[in-house]
Design a protein around this motif. Sequence first.
Motif, PDB file in Angstrom:
ATOM      1  N   VAL A 124      11.687  -2.622  -3.013  1.00 15.86           N
ATOM      2  CA  VAL A 124      12.136  -1.378  -2.376  1.00 15.86           C
ATOM      3  C   VAL A 124      11.029  -0.329  -2.426  1.00 15.86           C
ATOM      4  O   VAL A 124      10.791   0.385  -1.446  1.00 15.86           O
ATOM      5  N   THR A 125      10.332  -0.249  -3.537  1.00 13.59           N
ATOM      6  CA  THR A 125       9.221   0.704  -3.664  1.00 13.59           C
ATOM      7  C   THR A 125       8.131   0.371  -2.649  1.00 13.59           C
ATOM      8  O   THR A 125       7.566   1.277  -2.017  1.00 13.59           O
ATOM      9  N   LEU A 126       7.863  -0.897  -2.474  1.00 15.42           N
ATOM     10  CA  LEU A 126       6.869  -1.332  -1.496  1.00 15.42           C
ATOM     11  C   LEU A 126       7.246  -0.886  -0.086  1.00 15.42           C
ATOM     12  O   LEU A 126       6.389  -0.457   0.695  1.00 15.42           O
ATOM     13  N   VAL A 127       8.523  -0.954   0.240  1.00 15.68           N
ATOM     14  CA  VAL A 127       8.991  -0.505   1.559  1.00 15.68           C
ATOM     15  C   VAL A 127       8.672   0.973   1.757  1.00 15.68           C
ATOM     16  O   VAL A 127       8.167   1.380   2.808  1.00 15.68           O
ATOM     17  N   PHE A 128       8.936   1.802   0.737  1.00 13.43           N
ATOM     18  CA  PHE A 128       8.674   3.231   0.881  1.00 13.43           C
ATOM     19  C   PHE A 128       7.188   3.557   0.863  1.00 13.43           C
ATOM     20  O   PHE A 128       6.744   4.490   1.536  1.00 13.43           O
ATOM     21  N   ILE A 129       6.404   2.802   0.114  1.00  7.64           N
ATOM     22  CA  ILE A 129       4.949   3.035   0.099  1.00  7.64           C
ATOM     23  C   ILE A 129       4.349   2.717   1.467  1.00  7.64           C
ATOM     24  O   ILE A 129       3.478   3.436   1.953  1.00  7.64           O
ATOM     25  N   TRP A 130       4.820   1.647   2.100  1.00  7.95           N
ATOM     26  CA  TRP A 130       4.291   1.247   3.402  1.00  7.95           C
ATOM     27  C   TRP A 130       5.115   1.781   4.574  1.00  7.95           C
ATOM     28  O   TRP A 130       4.925   1.363   5.711  1.00  7.95           O
ATOM     29  N   HIS A 131       5.997   2.714   4.309  1.00  2.96           N
ATOM     30  CA  HIS A 131       6.825   3.306   5.367  1.00  2.96           C
ATOM     31  C   HIS A 131       5.919   4.075   6.343  1.00  2.96           C
ATOM     32  O   HIS A 131       4.905   4.657   5.937  1.00  2.96           O
ATOM     33  N   PRO A 132       6.269   4.092   7.635  1.00  4.32           N
ATOM     34  CA  PRO A 132       5.438   4.823   8.600  1.00  4.32           C
ATOM     35  C   PRO A 132       5.256   6.310   8.257  1.00  4.32           C
ATOM     36  O   PRO A 132       4.191   6.873   8.513  1.00  4.32           O
ATOM     37  N   GLU A 133       6.279   6.942   7.661  1.00  2.00           N
ATOM     38  CA  GLU A 133       6.134   8.342   7.260  1.00  2.00           C
ATOM     39  C   GLU A 133       5.055   8.505   6.193  1.00  2.00           C
ATOM     40  O   GLU A 133       4.308   9.484   6.199  1.00  2.00           O
ATOM     41  N   SER A 134       4.985   7.549   5.260  1.00  2.00           N
ATOM     42  CA  SER A 134       3.958   7.603   4.211  1.00  2.00           C
ATOM     43  C   SER A 134       2.571   7.476   4.824  1.00  2.00           C
ATOM     44  O   SER A 134       1.644   8.208   4.457  1.00  2.00           O
ATOM     45  N   ARG A 135       2.437   6.567   5.744  1.00  2.00           N
ATOM     46  CA  ARG A 135       1.159   6.358   6.420  1.00  2.00           C
ATOM     47  C   ARG A 135       0.750   7.617   7.194  1.00  2.00           C
ATOM     48  O   ARG A 135      -0.395   8.059   7.111  1.00  2.00           O
ATOM     49  N   ARG A 136       1.703   8.176   7.921  1.00  2.00           N
ATOM     50  CA  ARG A 136       1.432   9.374   8.716  1.00  2.00           C
ATOM     51  C   ARG A 136       1.027  10.541   7.803  1.00  2.00           C
ATOM     52  O   ARG A 136       0.095  11.281   8.109  1.00  2.00           O
ATOM     53  N   HIS A 137       1.704  10.686   6.678  1.00  2.00           N
ATOM     54  CA  HIS A 137       1.392  11.751   5.713  1.00  2.00           C
ATOM     55  C   HIS A 137      -0.059  11.648   5.245  1.00  2.00           C
ATOM     56  O   HIS A 137      -0.791  12.642   5.255  1.00  2.00           O
ATOM     57  N   CYS A 138      -0.459  10.455   4.871  1.00  2.00           N
ATOM     58  CA  CYS A 138      -1.833  10.254   4.385  1.00  2.00           C
ATOM     59  C   CYS A 138      -2.855  10.467   5.494  1.00  2.00           C
ATOM     60  O   CYS A 138      -3.905  11.072   5.280  1.00  2.00           O
ATOM     61  N   ARG A 139      -2.557   9.988   6.672  1.00  2.00           N
ATOM     62  CA  ARG A 139      -3.490  10.150   7.795  1.00  2.00           C
ATOM     63  C   ARG A 139      -3.662  11.621   8.165  1.00  2.00           C
ATOM     64  O   ARG A 139      -4.767  12.081   8.442  1.00  2.00           O
ATOM     65  N   GLU A 140      -2.541  12.378   8.192  1.00  2.00           N
ATOM     66  CA  GLU A 140      -2.620  13.792   8.558  1.00  2.00           C
ATOM     67  C   GLU A 140      -3.438  14.573   7.533  1.00  2.00           C
ATOM     68  O   GLU A 140      -4.251  15.426   7.892  1.00  2.00           O
ATOM     69  N   LEU A 141      -3.219  14.283   6.260  1.00  2.00           N
ATOM     70  CA  LEU A 141      -3.967  15.006   5.229  1.00  2.00           C
ATOM     71  C   LEU A 141      -5.442  14.613   5.243  1.00  2.00           C
ATOM     72  O   LEU A 141      -6.302  15.453   4.994  1.00  2.00           O
ATOM     73  N   GLU A 142      -5.747  13.353   5.525  1.00  2.00           N
ATOM     74  CA  GLU A 142      -7.143  12.940   5.636  1.00  2.00           C
ATOM     75  C   GLU A 142      -7.809  13.624   6.831  1.00  2.00           C
ATOM     76  O   GLU A 142      -8.956  14.057   6.752  1.00  2.00           O
ATOM     77  N   ALA A 143      -7.074  13.719   7.956  1.00  2.00           N
ATOM     78  CA  ALA A 143      -7.625  14.375   9.134  1.00  2.00           C
ATOM     79  C   ALA A 143      -7.848  15.858   8.862  1.00  2.00           C
ATOM     80  O   ALA A 143      -8.861  16.427   9.279  1.00  2.00           O
ATOM     81  N   ALA A 144      -6.923  16.486   8.145  1.00  2.00           N
ATOM     82  CA  ALA A 144      -7.092  17.900   7.801  1.00  2.00           C
ATOM     83  C   ALA A 144      -8.291  18.096   6.880  1.00  2.00           C
ATOM     84  O   ALA A 144      -9.054  19.056   7.034  1.00  2.00           O
ATOM     85  N   ALA A 145      -8.481  17.180   5.944  1.00  2.00           N
ATOM     86  CA  ALA A 145      -9.632  17.276   5.043  1.00  2.00           C
ATOM     87  C   ALA A 145     -10.934  17.064   5.811  1.00  2.00           C
ATOM     88  O   ALA A 145     -11.934  17.744   5.552  1.00  2.00           O
ATOM     89  N   ASP A 146     -10.938  16.130   6.755  1.00  2.00           N
ATOM     90  CA  ASP A 146     -12.135  15.902   7.570  1.00  2.00           C
ATOM     91  C   ASP A 146     -12.442  17.130   8.421  1.00  2.00           C
ATOM     92  O   ASP A 146     -13.606  17.497   8.585  1.00  2.00           O
ATOM     93  N   GLY A 147     -11.414  17.780   8.949  1.00  2.00           N
ATOM     94  CA  GLY A 147     -11.602  18.997   9.735  1.00  2.00           C
ATOM     95  C   GLY A 147     -12.175  20.113   8.894  1.00  2.00           C
ATOM     96  O   GLY A 147     -13.020  20.887   9.345  1.00  2.00           O
ATOM     97  N   ALA A 148     -11.737  20.229   7.650  1.00  2.00           N
ATOM     98  CA  ALA A 148     -12.263  21.260   6.750  1.00  2.00           C
ATOM     99  C   ALA A 148     -13.727  20.983   6.422  1.00  2.00           C
ATOM    100  O   ALA A 148     -14.521  21.907   6.284  1.00  2.00           O
ATOM    101  N   ASP A 149     -14.083  19.716   6.311  1.00  2.00           N
ATOM    102  CA  ASP A 149     -15.476  19.364   6.045  1.00  2.00           C
ATOM    103  C   ASP A 149     -16.366  19.701   7.231  1.00  2.00           C
ATOM    104  O   ASP A 149     -17.528  20.063   7.064  1.00  2.00           O
ATOM    105  N   ASP A 150     -15.826  19.573   8.455  1.00  2.00           N
ATOM    106  CA  ASP A 150     -16.613  19.865   9.652  1.00  2.00           C
ATOM    107  C   ASP A 150     -16.913  21.355   9.778  1.00  2.00           C
ATOM    108  O   ASP A 150     -17.894  21.744  10.400  1.00  2.00           O
TER     109      ASP A 150
END
Length: 167
Positions: A124-150
């Motif tokens: 069950v934990t694996l399902v939530f770790i690989w949930h699309p919302e989890s992926r989207r959360h990490c991608r958005e924060l990575e994109a925001a961090a990359d934007g701040a670096d630019d």
Amino acid sequence: MGKRPAAIDLASWLLWIQVLAGLVVSVLVVIFREDLREAWSPGASGDSTVQPLEFVPVILVLYGVIALTTLTLIPMMRSGHNWSRHALAMIEVGILIATIATVRTMPPAVFRGLIIVAAVLAAVTLVFIWHPESRRHCRELEAAADGADDEVEVVDLSDAEDPATSS
């Protein structure tokens, strides 16, 4: 940045529950070490020189390493580091494989139920770790961090005059 998704929060809670459950199982391993030794050691014959396995220290060290690694990675996943999400997923896959392998060894009845619960909890934990919302959360924060670096301006000082030599 918006609110953290429920999938990340649920995965975090489930990981904390697993760390605590692992502590309970580790204590039970120490308490029921003789029962486990009988179940996991090879059959002893009267003239055998084979010593019973001493597995308690191994289990305690393994629990400590996995628990500390998990507790270190949870805040990183919550703050959007995608690599930590994948590392936690690999820990969960390892727990799932270990629980399935342990059930096949026919441990004492006290542990069979706990092992099955641990396997379900890991899945069950694996399902939530690989949930699309989890992926989207990490991608958005990575994109925001990359934007701040630019936005950081890099100044090239190789062509600038040295103040000490300009006088």
